[in-house]
Design a protein around this motif. Structure first.
Motif, short mmCIF file in Angstrom:
data_model
loop_
_atom_site.label_atom_id
_atom_site.label_comp_id
_atom_site.label_asym_id
_atom_site.label_seq_id
_atom_site.Cartn_x
_atom_site.Cartn_y
_atom_site.Cartn_z
N MET A 1 0.81 -1.19 0.00
CA MET A 1 0.00 0.00 0.00
C MET A 1 0.86 1.26 0.00
N VAL A 2 2.02 1.24 0.66
CA VAL A 2 2.92 2.39 0.65
C VAL A 2 3.45 2.63 -0.76
N ALA A 3 3.82 1.56 -1.45
CA ALA A 3 4.32 1.70 -2.81
C ALA A 3 3.23 2.26 -3.73
N LEU A 4 2.02 1.80 -3.55
CA LEU A 4 0.89 2.29 -4.34
C LEU A 4 0.68 3.79 -4.08
N ASN A 5 0.75 4.18 -2.82
CA ASN A 5 0.61 5.58 -2.44
C ASN A 5 1.73 6.43 -3.06
N ASN A 6 2.96 5.95 -2.96
CA ASN A 6 4.10 6.70 -3.50
C ASN A 6 4.03 6.82 -5.02
N LEU A 7 3.58 5.76 -5.67
CA LEU A 7 3.42 5.80 -7.13
C LEU A 7 2.36 6.82 -7.51
N ALA A 8 1.26 6.82 -6.80
CA ALA A 8 0.18 7.78 -7.08
C ALA A 8 0.69 9.21 -6.95
N TYR A 9 1.41 9.48 -5.87
CA TYR A 9 1.94 10.84 -5.66
C TYR A 9 2.92 11.22 -6.77
N ALA A 10 3.82 10.32 -7.09
CA ALA A 10 4.82 10.61 -8.13
C ALA A 10 4.16 10.87 -9.48
N LEU A 11 3.17 10.09 -9.83
CA LEU A 11 2.46 10.30 -11.09
C LEU A 11 1.78 11.67 -11.11
N ALA A 12 1.10 12.00 -10.01
CA ALA A 12 0.33 13.25 -9.96
C ALA A 12 1.21 14.48 -9.98
N VAL A 13 2.34 14.41 -9.31
CA VAL A 13 3.16 15.60 -9.13
C VAL A 13 4.24 15.75 -10.20
N HIS A 14 4.75 14.63 -10.67
CA HIS A 14 5.93 14.70 -11.55
C HIS A 14 5.67 14.32 -13.00
N ARG A 15 4.50 13.85 -13.31
CA ARG A 15 4.24 13.42 -14.67
C ARG A 15 3.13 14.26 -15.29
N ARG A 16 3.40 14.77 -16.44
CA ARG A 16 2.39 15.56 -17.13
C ARG A 16 1.17 14.66 -17.40
N ASP A 17 0.01 15.15 -17.09
CA ASP A 17 -1.24 14.41 -17.24
C ASP A 17 -1.29 13.15 -16.38
N GLY A 18 -0.51 13.13 -15.30
CA GLY A 18 -0.48 11.95 -14.44
C GLY A 18 -1.60 11.87 -13.43
N ILE A 19 -2.34 12.95 -13.25
CA ILE A 19 -3.39 12.97 -12.24
C ILE A 19 -4.46 11.93 -12.54
N ARG A 20 -4.82 11.81 -13.79
CA ARG A 20 -5.87 10.85 -14.17
C ARG A 20 -5.46 9.42 -13.79
N GLU A 21 -4.19 9.10 -13.96
CA GLU A 21 -3.69 7.78 -13.58
C GLU A 21 -3.53 7.66 -12.07
N ALA A 22 -3.14 8.75 -11.44
CA ALA A 22 -2.82 8.72 -10.01
C ALA A 22 -4.05 8.59 -9.12
N LEU A 23 -5.13 9.21 -9.51
CA LEU A 23 -6.31 9.24 -8.63
C LEU A 23 -6.84 7.86 -8.26
N PRO A 24 -7.03 6.94 -9.21
CA PRO A 24 -7.51 5.60 -8.80
C PRO A 24 -6.51 4.87 -7.90
N LEU A 25 -5.23 5.08 -8.13
CA LEU A 25 -4.22 4.44 -7.28
C LEU A 25 -4.29 4.99 -5.86
N ALA A 26 -4.42 6.30 -5.74
CA ALA A 26 -4.51 6.92 -4.41
C ALA A 26 -5.79 6.49 -3.69
N ARG A 27 -6.87 6.37 -4.42
CA ARG A 27 -8.14 5.90 -3.81
C ARG A 27 -7.98 4.46 -3.32
N ARG A 28 -7.29 3.65 -4.10
CA ARG A 28 -7.09 2.25 -3.70
C ARG A 28 -6.21 2.17 -2.46
#
Length: 123
Positions: A1-28
């Motif tokens: 779950m920590v890895a999932l959380n960290n991946l979600a944050y990294a996608l949202a903050v550091h990847r262009r258009d990553g929010i759409r991918e990050a949100l379901p991961l963060a919810r999970r």
């Protein structure tokens, strides 16, 4: 779950258009670890970045309640509060964040928040 959380944050903050991918991961991650403040904060921040400050505020409050001495979580709460027009709450959270970690004073988010609040951001 920590890895999932960290991946979600990294996608949202550091990847262009990553929010759409990050949100379901963060919810999970949040569903797997409802009582972990850092995970609630990540979901809150991603929701804020996605423009859903109302829902972000719910998770930000969970994060701050669970980790009241975490300056970064307080700063996130201040930014989300300001976005919702909760100026006095945003000012209080910003003041507490800076009290906990004065180094945040140099963070560009702090200066942007103060500008958004229309004053120094001090109570």
């Amino acid at each position: 779950m920590v890895a999932l959380n960290n991946l979600a944050y990294a996608l949202a903050v550091h990847r262009r258009d990553g929010i759409r991918e990050a949100l379901p991961l963060a919810r999970r991650a949040q569903a797997l670890a409802r009582n972990v403040p850092a995970i609630a904060d990540t979901l809150a921040w991603i929701l804020h970045l996605a423009g859903d400050d109302r829902e972000a505020q719910t998770f930000s409050a969970i994060a701050v309640r669970g980790a009241p001495d975490n300056a970064q979580m307080r700063l996130h709460a201040a930014v989300i509060g300001a976005a919702l027009g909760a100026t006095s709450m945003a000012v209080r959270e910003l003041a507490r964040a800076l009290e906990l970690d004065p180094r945040l004073e140099k963070d560009p988010q702090v200066q942007a928040l103060r500008t958004a609040l229309g004053r120094t951001g001090k109570p």
